[in-house]
Design an enzyme around this catalytic site. Structure first.
Site, PDB file in Angstrom:
ATOM      1  N   LYS A  83       0.825  -1.223   0.000  1.00  0.00           N
ATOM      2  CA  LYS A  83       0.000   0.000   0.000  1.00  0.00           C
ATOM      3  C   LYS A  83       0.853   1.264   0.000  1.00  0.00           C
ATOM      4  O   LYS A  83       0.501   2.236  -0.643  1.00  0.00           O
ATOM      5  CB  LYS A  83      -1.011   0.003   1.144  1.00  0.00           C
ATOM      6  CG  LYS A  83      -0.396   0.064   2.506  1.00  0.00           C
ATOM      7  CD  LYS A  83      -1.462  -0.028   3.576  1.00  0.00           C
ATOM      8  CE  LYS A  83      -0.862  -0.391   4.905  1.00  0.00           C
ATOM      9  NZ  LYS A  83       0.201   0.487   5.409  1.00  0.00           N
TER      10      LYS A  83
ATOM     11  N   ARG B 256      -6.130   3.791  11.913  1.00  0.00           N
ATOM     12  CA  ARG B 256      -5.671   2.445  12.221  1.00  0.00           C
ATOM     13  C   ARG B 256      -6.676   1.694  13.095  1.00  0.00           C
ATOM     14  O   ARG B 256      -6.506   0.525  13.368  1.00  0.00           O
ATOM     15  CB  ARG B 256      -4.395   2.646  13.015  1.00  0.00           C
ATOM     16  CG  ARG B 256      -3.234   1.723  12.960  1.00  0.00           C
ATOM     17  CD  ARG B 256      -2.664   1.372  11.661  1.00  0.00           C
ATOM     18  NE  ARG B 256      -1.350   0.796  11.836  1.00  0.00           N
ATOM     19  CZ  ARG B 256      -0.254   1.229  11.254  1.00  0.00           C
ATOM     20  NH1 ARG B 256      -0.308   2.249  10.445  1.00  0.00           N
ATOM     21  NH2 ARG B 256       0.890   0.627  11.447  1.00  0.00           N
TER      22      ARG B 256
ATOM     23  N   ARG C  67      12.196  -6.562   2.738  1.00  0.00           N
ATOM     24  CA  ARG C  67      11.931  -5.118   2.743  1.00  0.00           C
ATOM     25  C   ARG C  67      13.134  -4.320   3.225  1.00  0.00           C
ATOM     26  O   ARG C  67      13.782  -4.683   4.202  1.00  0.00           O
ATOM     27  CB  ARG C  67      10.761  -4.842   3.688  1.00  0.00           C
ATOM     28  CG  ARG C  67       9.683  -4.017   3.056  1.00  0.00           C
ATOM     29  CD  ARG C  67       8.429  -4.309   3.794  1.00  0.00           C
ATOM     30  NE  ARG C  67       8.201  -3.264   4.773  1.00  0.00           N
ATOM     31  CZ  ARG C  67       7.179  -2.428   4.680  1.00  0.00           C
ATOM     32  NH1 ARG C  67       6.354  -2.497   3.662  1.00  0.00           N
ATOM     33  NH2 ARG C  67       6.974  -1.527   5.602  1.00  0.00           N
TER      34      ARG C  67
ATOM     35  N   ARG D 286      14.059  -2.176   9.087  1.00  0.00           N
ATOM     36  CA  ARG D 286      13.497  -1.484  10.248  1.00  0.00           C
ATOM     37  C   ARG D 286      13.503  -2.359  11.495  1.00  0.00           C
ATOM     38  O   ARG D 286      13.337  -3.575  11.401  1.00  0.00           O
ATOM     39  CB  ARG D 286      12.058  -1.063   9.932  1.00  0.00           C
ATOM     40  CG  ARG D 286      11.991   0.286   9.247  1.00  0.00           C
ATOM     41  CD  ARG D 286      10.669   0.555   8.597  1.00  0.00           C
ATOM     42  NE  ARG D 286       9.518   0.212   9.423  1.00  0.00           N
ATOM     43  CZ  ARG D 286       8.264   0.371   9.014  1.00  0.00           C
ATOM     44  NH1 ARG D 286       8.017   0.865   7.824  1.00  0.00           N
ATOM     45  NH2 ARG D 286       7.267   0.038   9.786  1.00  0.00           N
TER      46      ARG D 286
ATOM     47  N   ARG E 189       2.236  -6.919  14.738  1.00  0.00           N
ATOM     48  CA  ARG E 189       1.633  -5.860  13.921  1.00  0.00           C
ATOM     49  C   ARG E 189       0.509  -6.407  13.047  1.00  0.00           C
ATOM     50  O   ARG E 189      -0.517  -5.763  12.860  1.00  0.00           O
ATOM     51  CB  ARG E 189       2.706  -5.178  13.076  1.00  0.00           C
ATOM     52  CG  ARG E 189       3.658  -4.336  13.939  1.00  0.00           C
ATOM     53  CD  ARG E 189       4.885  -3.899  13.164  1.00  0.00           C
ATOM     54  NE  ARG E 189       4.573  -3.052  12.040  1.00  0.00           N
ATOM     55  CZ  ARG E 189       5.324  -2.945  10.946  1.00  0.00           C
ATOM     56  NH1 ARG E 189       6.440  -3.653  10.829  1.00  0.00           N
ATOM     57  NH2 ARG E 189       4.979  -2.134   9.978  1.00  0.00           N
TER      58      ARG E 189
HETATM   59  P1  AMP Z   1       3.628   1.851   9.694  1.00  0.00           P
HETATM   60  O1  AMP Z   1       4.875   2.312   9.053  1.00  0.00           O
HETATM   61  O2  AMP Z   1       2.399   2.518   9.150  1.00  0.00           O
HETATM   62  O3  AMP Z   1       3.485   0.358   9.715  1.00  0.00           O
HETATM   63  O4  AMP Z   1       3.699   2.335  11.238  1.00  0.00           O
HETATM   64  C1  AMP Z   1       4.753   1.916  12.085  1.00  0.00           C
HETATM   65  C2  AMP Z   1       4.324   2.043  13.533  1.00  0.00           C
HETATM   66  O5  AMP Z   1       3.990   3.406  13.837  1.00  0.00           O
HETATM   67  C3  AMP Z   1       3.095   1.244  13.944  1.00  0.00           C
HETATM   68  O6  AMP Z   1       3.407  -0.111  14.237  1.00  0.00           O
HETATM   69  C4  AMP Z   1       2.640   2.023  15.180  1.00  0.00           C
HETATM   70  O7  AMP Z   1       3.470   1.772  16.290  1.00  0.00           O
HETATM   71  C5  AMP Z   1       2.871   3.454  14.738  1.00  0.00           C
HETATM   72  N1  AMP Z   1       1.713   4.018  14.004  1.00  0.00           N
HETATM   73  C6  AMP Z   1       1.672   4.382  12.701  1.00  0.00           C
HETATM   74  N2  AMP Z   1       0.462   4.855  12.367  1.00  0.00           N
HETATM   75  C7  AMP Z   1      -0.292   4.798  13.476  1.00  0.00           C
HETATM   76  C8  AMP Z   1      -1.645   5.126  13.786  1.00  0.00           C
HETATM   77  N3  AMP Z   1      -2.475   5.632  12.862  1.00  0.00           N
HETATM   78  N4  AMP Z   1      -2.079   4.915  15.053  1.00  0.00           N
HETATM   79  C9  AMP Z   1      -1.261   4.430  15.991  1.00  0.00           C
HETATM   80  N5  AMP Z   1       0.012   4.074  15.786  1.00  0.00           N
HETATM   81  C10 AMP Z   1       0.508   4.256  14.538  1.00  0.00           C
END
Ligand code: AMP
Length: 208
Positions: free
Chosen positions: A14, A88, A122, A155, A166
């Site tokens: 995405k 989220r 990744r 990461r 996750r």
């Molecule tokens: P992502 O790169 O979108 O997978 O985000 C990495 C991490 O950032 C997630 O596992 C959460 O810890 C935090 N995070 C990102 N977006 C959100 C959100 N909308 N609400 C809460 N935590 C978030």
């Protein structure tokens, strides 16, 4: 006017599709994950708290991400944008609905075995956050970001253990918001298994 949300499990592509659509239409991407990762690099108490949350795969507090996004939407001043990684959970989706109305919710669907397989390869640029895959979407020079020459990294929250957490959070908290958007008639489901260009074709069809 496009106000698009990309939603899907980790590894669905995405973020990559969001980047392609952003380039095509000249739209900004508001990615809470990227914004939080950048904030986590600041060496203060909040930075450390955010880093701990991210590295353990736990969601950041709703108030924090809601505030970040509300500011971005306000700064966009009625122009279009792409959301990646927000909302989220249902509380965030309901908050967002009080601030703005999305035009498209594009769900990139991918079976669980495939997400786990993809995530192994990744690599992310720590500076501009561009995501690559060593096999499906490699940079021009191995290990180096095409955009800024930075060395790519795996990461800290992409270990198998954190990824499982996750993904579980995705199914438990994030997936239910798809029904919220189905009710508004703006949800489109796209098969995330084909190659990036094929998925992009489908994305574009759904944006016509
Ligand atoms: P992502 O790169 O979108 O997978 O985000 C990495 C991490 O950032 C997630 O596992 C959460 O810890 C935090 N995070 C990102 N977006 C959100 C959100 N909308 N609400 C809460 N935590 C978030």
């Amino acid at each position: 006017m496009y106000k698009i949300l990309f939603i899907g499990p980790q590894g669905s592509g995405k973020g990559t599709q969001a980047q392609l659509v952003a380039e095509k239409f000249g739209l900004p991407i508001f990615s809470t994950g990227n914004i939080l990762r950048q904030r986590a690099q600041v060496q203060d108490e909040l930075g450390q708290e955010i880093k701990n949350l991210i590295d353990s795969g736990i969601l950041a507090p709703d108030e924090l991400v809601n505030k970040i996004i509300a500011e971005k939407i306000q700064a966009a001043g009625g122009n279009g944008y792409i959301l990646d990684g927000y909302p989220r959970n249902l509380a965030q989706a309901e908050f967002l609905a009080t601030k703005d109305e999305l035009t498209h919710v594009l769900e990139i669907d991918l079976p669980e075995e495939e997400t786990v397989r993809r995530l192994g390869g990744r690599r992310t640029c720590p500076k501009c956050q561009t995501v690559y895959h060593i096999e499906y979407n490699p940079p021009k020079i191995a290990g180096i970001c095409d955009k800024d020459g930075e060395r790519l990294v795996v990461r800290d929250d992409e270990t198998e253990e954190v990824l499982k957490k996750r993904l579980a959070i995705y199914h438990e908290l994030t997936e239910p918001i798809i029904d919220f958007y189905k009710g508004k008639g703006i949800h489109h489901k796209i098969d995330g298994r084909p190659a990036i260009e094929k998925v992009f074709e489908e994305v574009m069809k759904n944006l016509e």
